[in-house]
Design a protein around this motif. Structure first.
Motif, PDB file in Angstrom:
ATOM      1  N   ASP A  77       8.390  -0.187  -3.623  1.00  0.00           N
ATOM      2  CA  ASP A  77       8.248   1.159  -3.068  1.00  0.00           C
ATOM      3  C   ASP A  77       6.908   1.279  -2.349  1.00  0.00           C
ATOM      4  N   LEU A  78       6.692   0.441  -1.347  1.00  0.00           N
ATOM      5  CA  LEU A  78       5.446   0.499  -0.584  1.00  0.00           C
ATOM      6  C   LEU A  78       5.277   1.832   0.145  1.00  0.00           C
ATOM      7  N   PRO A  79       6.353   2.460   0.651  1.00  0.00           N
ATOM      8  CA  PRO A  79       6.169   3.788   1.251  1.00  0.00           C
ATOM      9  C   PRO A  79       5.641   4.809   0.237  1.00  0.00           C
ATOM     10  N   GLY A  80       6.154   4.786  -0.988  1.00  0.00           N
ATOM     11  CA  GLY A  80       5.666   5.693  -2.029  1.00  0.00           C
ATOM     12  C   GLY A  80       4.218   5.395  -2.404  1.00  0.00           C
ATOM     13  N   TYR A  81       3.881   4.119  -2.476  1.00  0.00           N
ATOM     14  CA  TYR A  81       2.501   3.716  -2.751  1.00  0.00           C
ATOM     15  C   TYR A  81       1.576   4.252  -1.660  1.00  0.00           C
ATOM     16  N   ALA A  82       1.979   4.111  -0.403  1.00  0.00           N
ATOM     17  CA  ALA A  82       1.155   4.589   0.710  1.00  0.00           C
ATOM     18  C   ALA A  82       0.976   6.099   0.648  1.00  0.00           C
ATOM     19  N   VAL A  83       2.027   6.814   0.325  1.00  0.00           N
ATOM     20  CA  VAL A  83       1.928   8.273   0.210  1.00  0.00           C
ATOM     21  C   VAL A  83       0.984   8.647  -0.930  1.00  0.00           C
ATOM     22  N   ARG A  84       1.064   7.943  -2.058  1.00  0.00           N
ATOM     23  CA  ARG A  84       0.150   8.237  -3.176  1.00  0.00           C
ATOM     24  C   ARG A  84      -1.301   7.987  -2.758  1.00  0.00           C
ATOM     25  N   LEU A  85      -1.554   6.916  -2.017  1.00  0.00           N
ATOM     26  CA  LEU A  85      -2.906   6.661  -1.519  1.00  0.00           C
ATOM     27  C   LEU A  85      -3.347   7.763  -0.562  1.00  0.00           C
ATOM     28  N   TYR A  86      -2.454   8.165   0.326  1.00  0.00           N
ATOM     29  CA  TYR A  86      -2.763   9.253   1.263  1.00  0.00           C
ATOM     30  C   TYR A  86      -3.116  10.529   0.503  1.00  0.00           C
ATOM     31  N   GLU A  87      -2.288  10.886  -0.481  1.00  0.00           N
ATOM     32  CA  GLU A  87      -2.526  12.110  -1.254  1.00  0.00           C
ATOM     33  C   GLU A  87      -3.844  12.027  -2.031  1.00  0.00           C
ATOM     34  N   ALA A 142       1.805 -11.490   3.360  1.00  0.00           N
ATOM     35  CA  ALA A 142       1.573 -10.521   2.292  1.00  0.00           C
ATOM     36  C   ALA A 142       0.206  -9.843   2.423  1.00  0.00           C
ATOM     37  N   ALA A 143      -0.827 -10.595   2.734  1.00  0.00           N
ATOM     38  CA  ALA A 143      -2.170 -10.007   2.864  1.00  0.00           C
ATOM     39  C   ALA A 143      -2.212  -9.015   4.018  1.00  0.00           C
ATOM     40  N   GLU A 144      -1.636  -9.411   5.144  1.00  0.00           N
ATOM     41  CA  GLU A 144      -1.631  -8.519   6.304  1.00  0.00           C
ATOM     42  C   GLU A 144      -0.825  -7.258   6.022  1.00  0.00           C
ATOM     43  N   LEU A 145       0.266  -7.412   5.296  1.00  0.00           N
ATOM     44  CA  LEU A 145       1.109  -6.268   4.985  1.00  0.00           C
ATOM     45  C   LEU A 145       0.389  -5.293   4.047  1.00  0.00           C
ATOM     46  N   VAL A 146      -0.283  -5.807   3.023  1.00  0.00           N
ATOM     47  CA  VAL A 146      -1.034  -4.932   2.120  1.00  0.00           C
ATOM     48  C   VAL A 146      -2.092  -4.159   2.898  1.00  0.00           C
ATOM     49  N   LEU A 147      -2.836  -4.851   3.753  1.00  0.00           N
ATOM     50  CA  LEU A 147      -3.873  -4.170   4.541  1.00  0.00           C
ATOM     51  C   LEU A 147      -3.278  -3.155   5.512  1.00  0.00           C
ATOM     52  N   VAL A 178       3.192   8.903   7.226  1.00  0.00           N
ATOM     53  CA  VAL A 178       2.755   7.751   6.427  1.00  0.00           C
ATOM     54  C   VAL A 178       3.980   7.053   5.840  1.00  0.00           C
ATOM     55  N   ARG A 179       4.849   7.837   5.211  1.00  0.00           N
ATOM     56  CA  ARG A 179       6.048   7.265   4.585  1.00  0.00           C
ATOM     57  C   ARG A 179       6.914   6.533   5.618  1.00  0.00           C
ATOM     58  N   THR A 180       7.185   7.180   6.731  1.00  0.00           N
ATOM     59  CA  THR A 180       8.065   6.593   7.745  1.00  0.00           C
ATOM     60  C   THR A 180       7.469   5.331   8.350  1.00  0.00           C
ATOM     61  N   ALA A 181       6.190   5.359   8.648  1.00  0.00           N
ATOM     62  CA  ALA A 181       5.541   4.171   9.222  1.00  0.00           C
ATOM     63  C   ALA A 181       5.621   2.975   8.274  1.00  0.00           C
ATOM     64  N   VAL A 182       5.380   3.218   6.990  1.00  0.00           N
ATOM     65  CA  VAL A 182       5.426   2.115   6.031  1.00  0.00           C
ATOM     66  C   VAL A 182       6.871   1.673   5.781  1.00  0.00           C
ATOM     67  N   GLU A 183       7.809   2.609   5.756  1.00  0.00           N
ATOM     68  CA  GLU A 183       9.223   2.230   5.633  1.00  0.00           C
ATOM     69  C   GLU A 183       9.631   1.318   6.787  1.00  0.00           C
ATOM     70  N   THR A 184       9.238   1.682   7.995  1.00  0.00           N
ATOM     71  CA  THR A 184       9.571   0.897   9.177  1.00  0.00           C
ATOM     72  C   THR A 184       8.964  -0.500   9.097  1.00  0.00           C
ATOM     73  N   LEU A 185       7.741  -0.572   8.649  1.00  0.00           N
ATOM     74  CA  LEU A 185       7.003  -1.828   8.582  1.00  0.00           C
ATOM     75  C   LEU A 185       7.515  -2.761   7.486  1.00  0.00           C
ATOM     76  N   THR A 186       7.971  -2.185   6.377  1.00  0.00           N
ATOM     77  CA  THR A 186       8.276  -3.010   5.213  1.00  0.00           C
ATOM     78  C   THR A 186       9.755  -3.255   4.974  1.00  0.00           C
ATOM     79  N   ALA A 187      10.626  -2.589   5.692  1.00  0.00           N
ATOM     80  CA  ALA A 187      12.070  -2.765   5.461  1.00  0.00           C
ATOM     81  C   ALA A 187      12.471  -4.215   5.724  1.00  0.00           C
ATOM     82  N   PRO A 188      13.239  -4.795   4.785  1.00  0.00           N
ATOM     83  CA  PRO A 188      13.648  -6.204   4.967  1.00  0.00           C
ATOM     84  C   PRO A 188      14.602  -6.382   6.130  1.00  0.00           C
TER      85      PRO A 188
END
Length: 188
Positions: A77-87, A142-147, A178-188
């Motif tokens: 759930d990287l989109p949820g993680y990103a939203v939690r960081l944003y909040e 993985a490193a680039e994706l986390v950053l 934030v959620r949409t950008a990370v969803e787009t980036l991380t979707a398999p």
């Protein structure tokens, strides 16, 4: 007789230091101002942290440890993680200001904080495992994706506030971006 509570004093100094350093940076902050805000003697800054610089580093370690504890990465759930960081950034803007000061004042003269390196290694390993299992996109390493995910989470905090205000984007729309950008980036 007063009860000594060194952990409480350290916590008070860390909290006060975060506020002072976020407002003034390392060079512009005085140890006695931190101590006064914490309700402690200036000598405790040196007793517990060795120096004002040691306290500055300890604040970064503390931020890192609290972030890992309160907002662990969830590769599924990287989109949820990103939203939690944003909040979290929205709720505590002094953390982003402190980190900006830290980068300005300590980036060139340090080896790097072990707490930060450990936290990043753990995040990268979790994302790499999710990528290998096909649950997360492998378009980036993985490193680039986390950053990238962390940067997207902070995207509303990095431009000047007047730029963000001029964009006219509501708080809810920022969170959704934030959620949409990370969803787009991380979707398999």
């Amino acid at each position: 007789m007063a009860i000594r509570d060194p952990e409480s004093k350290k916590r008070s100094l860390l909290d006060a230091a975060l506020s002072e350093f976020a407002a003034n940076g390392l060079v512009g902050t005085r140890a006695d101002a931190i101590a006064a805000r914490a309700g402690c003697s200036t000598g405790l800054v040196y007793t517990y942290f060795g120096s004002k610089e040691g306290l500055f580093d300890a604040v970064l370690d503390d931020i890192t440890e609290r972030t890992v504890e309160l907002m662990p990465i969830t590769a599924d759930d990287l989109p949820g993680y990103a939203v939690r960081l944003y909040e979290a950034g929205t709720a505590s803007p002094e953390v982003d200001r402190f980190v900006a000061w830290y980068e300005l004042e300590r980036d060139g003269d340090r080896e790097g904080r072990e707490s930060v390196a450990d936290a990043m290694r753990e995040k990268i390993a979790e994302v790499a495992a999710a990528q290998q299992a096909g649950r997360v996109s492998a378009r980036l390493g993985a490193a680039e994706l986390v950053l990238a995910v962390q940067t997207i989470a902070r995207m509303w905090a990095t431009p000047p506030s007047d730029v963000v205000a001029a964009a006219g984007v509501s708080e809810a729309a920022r969170r959704e971006a934030v959620r949409t950008a990370v969803e787009t980036l991380t979707a398999p």
